[in-house]
Design a protein around this motif. Structure first.
Motif, short mmCIF file in Angstrom:
data_model
loop_
_atom_site.label_atom_id
_atom_site.label_comp_id
_atom_site.label_asym_id
_atom_site.label_seq_id
_atom_site.Cartn_x
_atom_site.Cartn_y
_atom_site.Cartn_z
N ILE A 329 0.89 -1.26 0.09
CA ILE A 329 -0.15 0.03 -0.10
C ILE A 329 0.63 1.29 0.28
CG2 ILE A 329 -1.78 1.48 1.20
CD1 ILE A 329 -2.88 -1.36 0.03
N TYR A 330 1.53 1.48 0.93
CA TYR A 330 2.33 2.57 1.24
C TYR A 330 3.17 2.92 0.02
CZ TYR A 330 0.98 1.46 6.12
OH TYR A 330 0.62 1.35 7.20
N LEU A 331 3.94 2.08 -0.63
CA LEU A 331 4.91 2.33 -1.49
C LEU A 331 4.09 2.86 -2.70
CD1 LEU A 331 7.82 2.53 -2.49
CD2 LEU A 331 7.39 -0.22 -3.13
N GLY A 332 3.13 2.01 -3.04
CA GLY A 332 2.50 2.44 -4.22
C GLY A 332 1.68 3.64 -4.17
N MET A 333 1.15 4.11 -2.90
CA MET A 333 0.65 5.45 -2.86
C MET A 333 1.60 6.45 -2.98
SD MET A 333 -1.87 4.77 0.73
CE MET A 333 -2.26 6.72 0.66
N ILE A 334 2.92 6.44 -2.38
CA ILE A 334 3.56 7.43 -2.66
C ILE A 334 4.14 7.55 -4.21
CG2 ILE A 334 6.26 8.09 -2.37
CD1 ILE A 334 5.94 6.46 0.46
N ILE A 335 4.30 6.57 -4.93
CA ILE A 335 4.49 6.48 -6.48
C ILE A 335 3.28 7.18 -7.08
CG2 ILE A 335 4.91 5.31 -8.37
CD1 ILE A 335 6.57 3.07 -6.67
N GLY A 336 2.13 6.88 -6.81
CA GLY A 336 0.83 7.33 -7.22
C GLY A 336 0.63 8.68 -7.01
N LEU A 337 1.00 9.35 -5.89
CA LEU A 337 1.22 10.93 -5.76
C LEU A 337 1.97 11.56 -6.57
CD1 LEU A 337 0.07 13.24 -3.98
CD2 LEU A 337 1.80 12.62 -2.39
N ILE A 338 3.21 11.01 -6.78
CA ILE A 338 4.23 11.35 -7.72
C ILE A 338 3.88 11.54 -9.14
CG2 ILE A 338 6.55 11.39 -8.58
CD1 ILE A 338 7.31 10.21 -5.88
N VAL A 339 3.00 10.41 -9.52
CA VAL A 339 2.48 10.25 -11.06
C VAL A 339 1.42 11.22 -11.05
CG1 VAL A 339 1.34 8.65 -12.44
CG2 VAL A 339 3.23 7.96 -11.04
N LEU A 340 0.70 11.34 -10.31
CA LEU A 340 -0.53 12.25 -10.34
C LEU A 340 -0.08 13.56 -10.34
CD1 LEU A 340 -3.45 12.86 -10.03
CD2 LEU A 340 -3.51 12.86 -7.50
N GLN A 341 0.85 14.12 -9.51
CA GLN A 341 1.66 15.34 -9.80
C GLN A 341 1.98 15.60 -10.97
OE1 GLN A 341 1.22 18.25 -7.80
NE2 GLN A 341 0.04 16.86 -5.97
N ARG A 342 2.79 14.68 -11.52
CA ARG A 342 3.26 14.84 -12.86
C ARG A 342 2.13 15.13 -14.16
NH1 ARG A 342 7.92 11.03 -14.05
NH2 ARG A 342 8.32 12.32 -16.03
N GLU A 343 0.81 14.35 -14.04
CA GLU A 343 0.00 14.34 -14.65
C GLU A 343 -0.75 15.60 -14.68
OE1 GLU A 343 -1.06 12.04 -17.19
OE2 GLU A 343 0.86 11.05 -16.76
N LEU A 344 -1.04 16.33 -13.61
CA LEU A 344 -1.61 17.47 -13.41
C LEU A 344 -0.78 18.57 -13.94
CD1 LEU A 344 -3.10 17.00 -9.57
CD2 LEU A 344 -4.13 17.02 -12.14
N ILE A 345 0.73 18.65 -13.82
CA ILE A 345 1.46 19.47 -14.32
C ILE A 345 1.47 19.54 -15.72
CG2 ILE A 345 4.07 20.23 -14.51
CD1 ILE A 345 4.32 19.18 -11.57
N LYS A 346 1.22 18.41 -16.49
CA LYS A 346 1.30 18.21 -17.97
C LYS A 346 0.12 19.17 -18.54
CE LYS A 346 3.74 13.76 -18.53
NZ LYS A 346 3.72 12.16 -18.98
N ASP A 347 -1.08 18.69 -17.71
CA ASP A 347 -2.40 19.36 -18.02
C ASP A 347 -2.16 20.80 -17.80
OD1 ASP A 347 -3.44 17.04 -18.39
OD2 ASP A 347 -4.88 17.11 -16.60
N ARG A 348 -1.46 21.31 -16.93
CA ARG A 348 -1.72 22.99 -16.77
C ARG A 348 -0.71 23.44 -17.76
NH1 ARG A 348 0.76 22.84 -11.86
NH2 ARG A 348 -1.21 22.02 -10.85
#
Length: 352
Positions: A329-348
């Motif tokens: 859980i925790y490891l995947g969550m941390i990676i997921g938060l990083i991936v989500l931030q990168r996706e949002l930055i791309k959208d912006r």
């Protein structure tokens, strides 16, 4: 057209809600671990260097690879059976985004919405995306809900446990309700159109949505529900190889998920009965499906500690509990938060 200020407010509210759920997740996790430490581990905790030995790290790394790959491929082949093909890199980003959202929202509700949003963003119609994620969930549920009664009845470790006694009837009711909901969702989708329509009518009546939005949402809701209904039939009629692969990788995903405690105990020098460890994790995961806390935080740690206290020594119980949750859980969550931030930055950047 959406008003910019309304959109900004919605985003701020969503992030605030996620922040609140994240705090709850951390607090409940800490409470659950303390309960294991206090109630089941006899207030004993000692770090064992065998957990970070090169051989351990190699075996854990290989199991993690199988775990993440099979998680992505089970949805990938479900989509292929529905006639959609997305790049594998998109699917594996989705694995981690799902891990983040599903574990910071109660009963994993946010994970489903996040997956649908992400798939729709990459060209999959909303109804199809909803069908794909639901079918993937149903496949896992069928495995877990089929195996749970078997292990509850056959495992000696659970013979005199509370879960098979005082709350056994409640678990049976939960199984029935959960399967009934998915049966209606998959086979009688049109039954859900009327209550969904009534919800939108109520929102409009109390002036929570405008006339234009009410008409638009009514049209989209009915259209996507009908698409969803058609999609399940299309999945069953899809190419047999893709349907079989989606089932195969679901089984492999669950097997890898349930194997982490056994591997950790093996690395710590325990002589383990793999089927007992597997069965205890199946039942633990089953209980987690009904946890109202974000990511089953607190409850999962407590259940795990309760089940494994007779197998692990006190000084290893908290250590294995933390390691199990960290890896799955925790490891995947941390990676997921990083991936989500990168996706949002791309959208912006695209909007600039």
């Amino acid at each position: 057209m959406t008003d910019p200020s309304e959109s900004d407010y919605s985003k701020q509210t969503s992030w605030r809600r996620l922040a609140v759920f994240s705090v709850i997740f951390i607090a409940m996790t800490a409470a659950g671990l303390y309960a294991v430490y206090d109630q089941f581990a006899e207030r004993s905790l000692t770090f064992d260097p065998r957990l970070i030995a090169p051989t351990t790290l190699l075996m854990v790394g290989l199991l993690l690879l199988v775990y993440f790959l099979s998680d992505g491929l089970r949805l990938y082949f479900t989509l292929r059976a529905l006639g959609h093909r997305l790049p594998l890199k998109v699917m594996f980003r989705l694995v981690f985004i799902n891990l983040f959202f599903s574990n910071v929202t109660p009963m994993a509700t946010g994970g489903g919405f996040a997956q649908i949003w992400y798939l729709h963003r990459h060209g999959v119609p909303m109804g199809r995306a909803t069908a794909a994620t639901t079918i993937r969930t149903v496949l896992a549920v069928v495995f877990i809900f089929t195996l749970t009664p078997i292990f509850l009845l056959t495992l000696r470790a659970l013979k005199d446990h509370t879960i098979t006694g005082s709350i056994g009837v409640a678990l049976a009711i939960f199984i029935f309700l959960y399967l009934a909901f998915f049966a209606v969702l998959l086979f009688r989708t049109h039954w859900l159109i009327a209550p969904l329509t009534q919800i939108l009518v109520t929102l409009h009546r109390f002036h929570l949505i405008s006339d234009a939005r009410h008409r638009r949402w009514q049209f989209k809701a009915r259209r996507e529900m009908l698409r969803f209904s058609d999609s399940f039939g299309d999945y069953m009629k899809g190419q047999p190889v893709y349907v079989c692969l989606s089932i195969l990788f679901t089984a492999l995903f669950l097997l890898s998920l349930f194997s982490f405690p056994a591997l950790l105990m093996y690395c710590l020098g325990y002589t383990i009965d793999y089927m007992v460890s597997l069965g205890l994790l199946v039942v633990t995961t089953f209980v987690m499906y009904f946890s109202p806390t974000p990511g089953a935080s607190g409850i999962s740690e407590g259940i795990f500690g309760s089940f494994f206290r007779d197998i692990l020594s006190g000084n290893h119980l908290v250590l294995v509990t933390v390691s199990w949750r960290l890896l799955t859980i925790y490891l995947g969550m941390i990676i997921g938060l990083i991936v989500l931030q990168r996706e949002l930055i791309k959208d912006r950047r695209k909007l600039e």
